[in-house]
Structures are given as C-alpha cells and as structure tokens.
Design a protein around this motif. Structure first.
Motif, PDB file in Angstrom:
ATOM      1  N   TYR A  98       0.850  -1.194   0.000  1.00  9.15           N
ATOM      2  CA  TYR A  98       0.000   0.000   0.000  1.00  9.15           C
ATOM      3  C   TYR A  98       0.883   1.241   0.000  1.00  9.15           C
ATOM      4  CZ  TYR A  98      -3.878  -3.071   1.193  1.00  9.15           C
ATOM      5  OH  TYR A  98      -4.842  -4.043   1.158  1.00  9.15           O
ATOM      6  N   ARG A 100       0.784   5.818  -1.224  1.00  7.31           N
ATOM      7  CA  ARG A 100      -0.058   6.970  -1.535  1.00  7.31           C
ATOM      8  C   ARG A 100       0.398   7.633  -2.826  1.00  7.31           C
ATOM      9  NH1 ARG A 100      -3.956   7.702   1.907  1.00  7.31           N
ATOM     10  NH2 ARG A 100      -3.651   7.119   4.060  1.00  7.31           N
ATOM     11  N   GLN A 107      -4.857   6.545  -1.384  1.00  5.07           N
ATOM     12  CA  GLN A 107      -4.180   5.295  -1.068  1.00  5.07           C
ATOM     13  C   GLN A 107      -4.376   4.328  -2.235  1.00  5.07           C
ATOM     14  OE1 GLN A 107      -5.280   3.463   2.621  1.00  5.07           O
ATOM     15  NE2 GLN A 107      -3.793   1.842   2.404  1.00  5.07           N
ATOM     16  N   ARG A 109      -3.147   0.381  -3.875  1.00  6.15           N
ATOM     17  CA  ARG A 109      -2.586  -0.914  -3.519  1.00  6.15           C
ATOM     18  C   ARG A 109      -2.139  -1.604  -4.802  1.00  6.15           C
ATOM     19  NH1 ARG A 109      -7.007  -5.573  -1.896  1.00  6.15           N
ATOM     20  NH2 ARG A 109      -7.498  -5.728  -4.074  1.00  6.15           N
TER      21      ARG A 109
END
Length: 132
Positions: A98, A100, A107, A109
């Motif tokens: 994860y 940013r 966020q 992933r």
C-alpha cells in the motif's frame, strides 16, 4: 385503572421523538461509564449527558433529532471505515503493498513482487513509477 395510565402515557408521547437511537445510546453509555469513574467533574458531565439524552427522547422536534442522529452515524461510519481499511491493509500485507499517490494522497494498492511498475492513480490520473 391500568388502561387509564397507558392512555395518559400514549397521549403524552404523541408527537415526540420517543425512541432511543444510536446517539442516545452513546450518550447514556458514556454517562454510565463516567458515573463509575472516581473523578467528581466526570460525574457532573455524566448528569449533563443523561439530561441531554432524555431531552432528545422527549423532544417534539423529530426531524432535528433525526438529523442529529444521521450526522452522528455518518461520523461514526467514517471513523469505523478508517479502522476497517487499516485492518484490511494489515491482513493483506503479504499479498499487497500500500502506498499513496504523490499528487492527491489517494491510497493505492499493488500486488507484491512485480518489481518496478507504472502506476496510474484512479482519482487524479497521475502516473508514476513505483517499486513493489
């Protein structure tokens, strides 16, 4: 005699909010917890919370009380969603990484073990390279 008492109570409660919603439960539970703590000022806060809960229960401004409860539920769901996301990230930490977005802080992933990948943010469409 018993019916007369019920009728009077029904007449009194007609047009009142009259139910214990999520905000009312929070106020009462917090008040009970504060009552058992040994600090004197917390017991005063507990009495104020109980008065507010009863005021909300017997209020004739139904829509205002309902809106208060909806705002509380929205805030509670926002906080709980944040904890749910953290828990999900923790449980999936072996499969996903994860990070940013550098532009909008969204966020993102990505699956682990792919090396360098080109990532496009779904929120702002910013593209950047990330090693995962």
């Amino acid at each position: 005699m018993k019916q007369n008492w019920k009728l009077k109570l029904m007449k009194f409660m007609k047009g009142r909010y009259g139910h214990l919603d999520a905000l009312g439960k929070l106020l009462l539970v917090t008040a009970i917890i504060f009552l058992f703590l040994p600090l004197k000022f917390l017991s005063w806060i507990a009495y104020i919370l109980i008065i507010v809960a009863y005021y909300r229960f017997f209020s004739k401004r139904i829509y205002v009380r309902s809106n208060e409860n909806q705002k509380y539920l929205a805030l509670r769901n926002k906080v709980l969603a944040r904890f749910r996301n953290k828990k999900e990230a923790f449980t999936n930490r072996k499969e996903y990484v994860y990070f940013r977005c550098p532009e909008c802080k969204q966020q993102i992933r990505a699956p682990r073990g792919r090396g360098k990948i080109k990532v496009r943010c779904t929120k702002c469409s910013h593209q950047f390279i990330k090693k995962v």
